[in-house]
Design a protein around this motif. Structure first.
Motif, PDB file in Angstrom:
ATOM      1  N   ALA A  23       0.829  -1.211   0.000  1.00 45.87           N
ATOM      2  CA  ALA A  23       0.000   0.000   0.000  1.00 45.87           C
ATOM      3  C   ALA A  23       0.858   1.253   0.000  1.00 45.87           C
ATOM      4  N   VAL A  24       1.962   1.236   0.759  1.00 49.28           N
ATOM      5  CA  VAL A  24       2.867   2.394   0.795  1.00 49.28           C
ATOM      6  C   VAL A  24       3.487   2.611  -0.577  1.00 49.28           C
ATOM      7  N   ALA A  25       3.974   1.537  -1.191  1.00 47.34           N
ATOM      8  CA  ALA A  25       4.611   1.661  -2.501  1.00 47.34           C
ATOM      9  C   ALA A  25       3.646   2.229  -3.537  1.00 47.34           C
ATOM     10  N   VAL A  26       2.427   1.724  -3.550  1.00 46.36           N
ATOM     11  CA  VAL A  26       1.424   2.186  -4.516  1.00 46.36           C
ATOM     12  C   VAL A  26       1.107   3.657  -4.290  1.00 46.36           C
ATOM     13  N   LEU A  27       0.932   4.060  -3.026  1.00 45.91           N
ATOM     14  CA  LEU A  27       0.581   5.450  -2.740  1.00 45.91           C
ATOM     15  C   LEU A  27       1.726   6.405  -3.076  1.00 45.91           C
ATOM     16  N   LEU A  28       2.949   6.057  -2.682  1.00 48.32           N
ATOM     17  CA  LEU A  28       4.078   6.929  -2.982  1.00 48.32           C
ATOM     18  C   LEU A  28       4.238   7.107  -4.491  1.00 48.32           C
ATOM     19  N   ALA A  29       4.087   6.013  -5.232  1.00 48.38           N
ATOM     20  CA  ALA A  29       4.211   6.094  -6.689  1.00 48.38           C
ATOM     21  C   ALA A  29       3.114   6.967  -7.285  1.00 48.38           C
ATOM     22  N   SER A  30       1.908   6.891  -6.727  1.00 42.44           N
ATOM     23  CA  SER A  30       0.802   7.703  -7.240  1.00 42.44           C
ATOM     24  C   SER A  30       1.034   9.188  -7.018  1.00 42.44           C
ATOM     25  N   ALA A  49       4.426  -3.840  -9.440  1.00 44.91           N
ATOM     26  CA  ALA A  49       5.158  -2.800 -10.169  1.00 44.91           C
ATOM     27  C   ALA A  49       4.535  -2.557 -11.534  1.00 44.91           C
ATOM     28  N   GLY A  50       4.086  -3.618 -12.174  1.00 41.03           N
ATOM     29  CA  GLY A  50       3.433  -3.469 -13.478  1.00 41.03           C
ATOM     30  C   GLY A  50       2.153  -2.660 -13.383  1.00 41.03           C
ATOM     31  N   LYS A  51       1.392  -2.882 -12.331  1.00 41.87           N
ATOM     32  CA  LYS A  51       0.151  -2.118 -12.136  1.00 41.87           C
ATOM     33  C   LYS A  51       0.475  -0.646 -11.864  1.00 41.87           C
ATOM     34  N   ILE A  52       1.501  -0.401 -11.059  1.00 36.96           N
ATOM     35  CA  ILE A  52       1.902   0.992 -10.794  1.00 36.96           C
ATOM     36  C   ILE A  52       2.268   1.694 -12.088  1.00 36.96           C
ATOM     37  N   ARG A  53       3.051   1.024 -12.930  1.00 35.30           N
ATOM     38  CA  ARG A  53       3.456   1.634 -14.201  1.00 35.30           C
ATOM     39  C   ARG A  53       2.257   1.835 -15.123  1.00 35.30           C
ATOM     40  N   ALA A  54       1.330   0.890 -15.107  1.00 32.23           N
ATOM     41  CA  ALA A  54       0.131   1.024 -15.937  1.00 32.23           C
ATOM     42  C   ALA A  54      -0.703   2.228 -15.516  1.00 32.23           C
ATOM     43  N   ASP A  55      -0.616   2.576 -14.239  1.00 33.30           N
ATOM     44  CA  ASP A  55      -1.346   3.730 -13.718  1.00 33.30           C
ATOM     45  C   ASP A  55      -0.547   5.027 -13.839  1.00 33.30           C
ATOM     46  N   GLY A  56       0.609   4.963 -14.504  1.00 32.27           N
ATOM     47  CA  GLY A  56       1.389   6.164 -14.758  1.00 32.27           C
ATOM     48  C   GLY A  56       2.522   6.420 -13.794  1.00 32.27           C
ATOM     49  N   GLY A  57       2.749   5.496 -12.849  1.00 30.02           N
ATOM     50  CA  GLY A  57       3.819   5.678 -11.874  1.00 30.02           C
ATOM     51  C   GLY A  57       5.116   5.033 -12.305  1.00 30.02           C
ATOM     52  N   GLN A  58       6.149   5.223 -11.489  1.00 28.63           N
ATOM     53  CA  GLN A  58       7.463   4.625 -11.737  1.00 28.63           C
ATOM     54  C   GLN A  58       7.754   3.612 -10.635  1.00 28.63           C
ATOM     55  N   ALA A  59       8.062   2.381 -11.020  1.00 26.59           N
ATOM     56  CA  ALA A  59       8.278   1.331 -10.033  1.00 26.59           C
ATOM     57  C   ALA A  59       9.302   0.333 -10.532  1.00 26.59           C
ATOM     58  N   LEU A  60      10.094  -0.170  -9.605  1.00 29.34           N
ATOM     59  CA  LEU A  60      11.122  -1.162  -9.896  1.00 29.34           C
ATOM     60  C   LEU A  60      10.953  -2.322  -8.926  1.00 29.34           C
ATOM     61  N   ALA A  61      10.728  -3.519  -9.437  1.00 28.45           N
ATOM     62  CA  ALA A  61      10.591  -4.715  -8.604  1.00 28.45           C
ATOM     63  C   ALA A  61      11.968  -5.313  -8.359  1.00 28.45           C
ATOM     64  N   VAL A  62      12.329  -5.453  -7.084  1.00 27.52           N
ATOM     65  CA  VAL A  62      13.648  -5.968  -6.720  1.00 27.52           C
ATOM     66  C   VAL A  62      13.478  -7.118  -5.726  1.00 27.52           C
ATOM     67  N   GLY A  63      13.686  -8.337  -6.186  1.00 26.63           N
ATOM     68  CA  GLY A  63      13.631  -9.470  -5.278  1.00 26.63           C
ATOM     69  C   GLY A  63      14.804  -9.425  -4.319  1.00 26.63           C
ATOM     70  N   ALA A  64      14.510  -9.450  -3.022  1.00 25.00           N
ATOM     71  CA  ALA A  64      15.573  -9.358  -2.026  1.00 25.00           C
ATOM     72  C   ALA A  64      15.092  -9.951  -0.711  1.00 25.00           C
ATOM     73  N   ASP A  65      16.035 -10.491   0.043  1.00 23.04           N
ATOM     74  CA  ASP A  65      15.768 -11.067   1.353  1.00 23.04           C
ATOM     75  C   ASP A  65      16.479 -10.210   2.395  1.00 23.04           C
ATOM     76  N   VAL A  66      15.715  -9.497   3.227  1.00 26.62           N
ATOM     77  CA  VAL A  66      16.337  -8.579   4.182  1.00 26.62           C
ATOM     78  C   VAL A  66      17.109  -9.305   5.270  1.00 26.62           C
ATOM     79  N   THR A  67      16.970 -10.629   5.368  1.00 25.11           N
ATOM     80  CA  THR A  67      17.747 -11.387   6.355  1.00 25.11           C
ATOM     81  C   THR A  67      19.122 -11.766   5.841  1.00 25.11           C
ATOM     82  N   ASP A  68      19.419 -11.409   4.591  1.00 27.83           N
ATOM     83  CA  ASP A  68      20.677 -11.812   3.960  1.00 27.83           C
ATOM     84  C   ASP A  68      21.450 -10.583   3.508  1.00 27.83           C
ATOM     85  N   GLU A  69      22.635 -10.379   4.069  1.00 25.77           N
ATOM     86  CA  GLU A  69      23.426  -9.183   3.779  1.00 25.77           C
ATOM     87  C   GLU A  69      23.786  -9.083   2.302  1.00 25.77           C
TER      88      GLU A  69
END
Length: 253
Positions: A23-30, A49-69
């Motif tokens: 929800a935060v990502a979608v709102l900030l992008a909007s 991210a695709g939906k954000i871009r379709a709505d005119g926003g800028q988004a980058l999907a980054v697969g990441a695990d915050v438990t792994d440095e």
């Protein structure tokens, strides 16, 4: 509603595959921010991210695990390559695995500590140079940590989860003492009952029923309502730091 001071910013949001993070990502992008969405479920991130871009926003999907440095470092490199310097970090990734302490679920303890506490440290550390640099250039720079009312209110069977959130609340306070003099704001948000996937992490049927009973009794905030608080706090003039926000359903005491 429109928020000032968000257009043109570059944000990193963890836990962005669902719930508050999504929800935060979608709102900030909007509102005109470029948003890097981080989570382990890359397929889900790609769809959001695709939906954000379709709505005119800028988004980058980054697969990441915050438990792994190494995973966090790789994600930071990719974000820097695509978007450059980051000026807004939202630490929303978290897990809630309730059991009585005497169940001795050390695997769950470690998972909550690695995600809820060390994950915040890893992400914040990866972008500290960006935040400090942005602030030094006269731009607004923010860290927002999603903690929990469990940082203050104790609940049976949630001792370790509550302890991790108390650590996040304290960490936010300590970071403010380090970052504030360099004009980087730190906001700690402590929600009460929220509609999110955290409830689906509960394996014990009786504990799950207890949570559903609480929701039936007091209601639950939506992820979008929490996102509104993040957007509001980070859209204030750069000299204003909303340092601590506790948000509860009106019936939750």
């Amino acid at each position: 509603m429109p928020y000032e001071n968000l257009a043109g910013r570059t944000a990193v949001v963890t836990g962005a595959a669902s719930g508050i993070g999504e929800a935060v990502a979608v709102l900030l992008a909007s509102q005109g921010a470029r948003v890097a969405l981080l989570a382990r479920r890359e397929e889900r991130l790609t769809a959001i991210a695709g939906k954000i871009r379709a709505d005119g926003g800028q988004a980058l999907a980054v697969g990441a695990d915050v438990t792994d440095e190494a995973s966090v470092a790789e994600a930071a490199d990719r974000i820097h390559a695509e978007y450059g310097r980051v000026d807004l970090v939202v630490n929303s990734a978290g897990v809630m695995l309730p059991h009585p302490v005497d169940a001795r679920r050390a695997d769950e303890w470690q998972r909550m500590l690695d995600t809820n506490v060390a994950g915040v440290l890893r992400i914040t550390g990866a972008f500290t140079g960006d935040l400090v640099g942005a602030a030094a250039d006269g731009r607004t720079a923010d860290v927002v940590n999603i903690s929990s009312i469990a940082a203050h209110a104790s609940f049976p069977n949630y001792a370790v989860y509550g302890a991790t959130k108390a650590a996040v609340t304290y960490l936010s306070q300590a970071l403010r003492s380090e970052f504030g003099p360099r004009d980087v704001r730190v906001t700690n948000i402590e929600p009460g009952v929220v509609e999110s996937e955290l409830r689906t992490h509960i394996e014990d049927a009786e504990l799950a029923r207890q949570v559903e009973g609480i929701v039936d009794e007091v209601g639950a905030l939506s992820a979008e309502e929490l996102a509104d608080l993040v957007a509001y706090a980070t859209s204030r003039p750069r000299r204003v730091n909303l340092r601590q926000i506790v948000a509860l359903p009106t019936r939750q005491v």
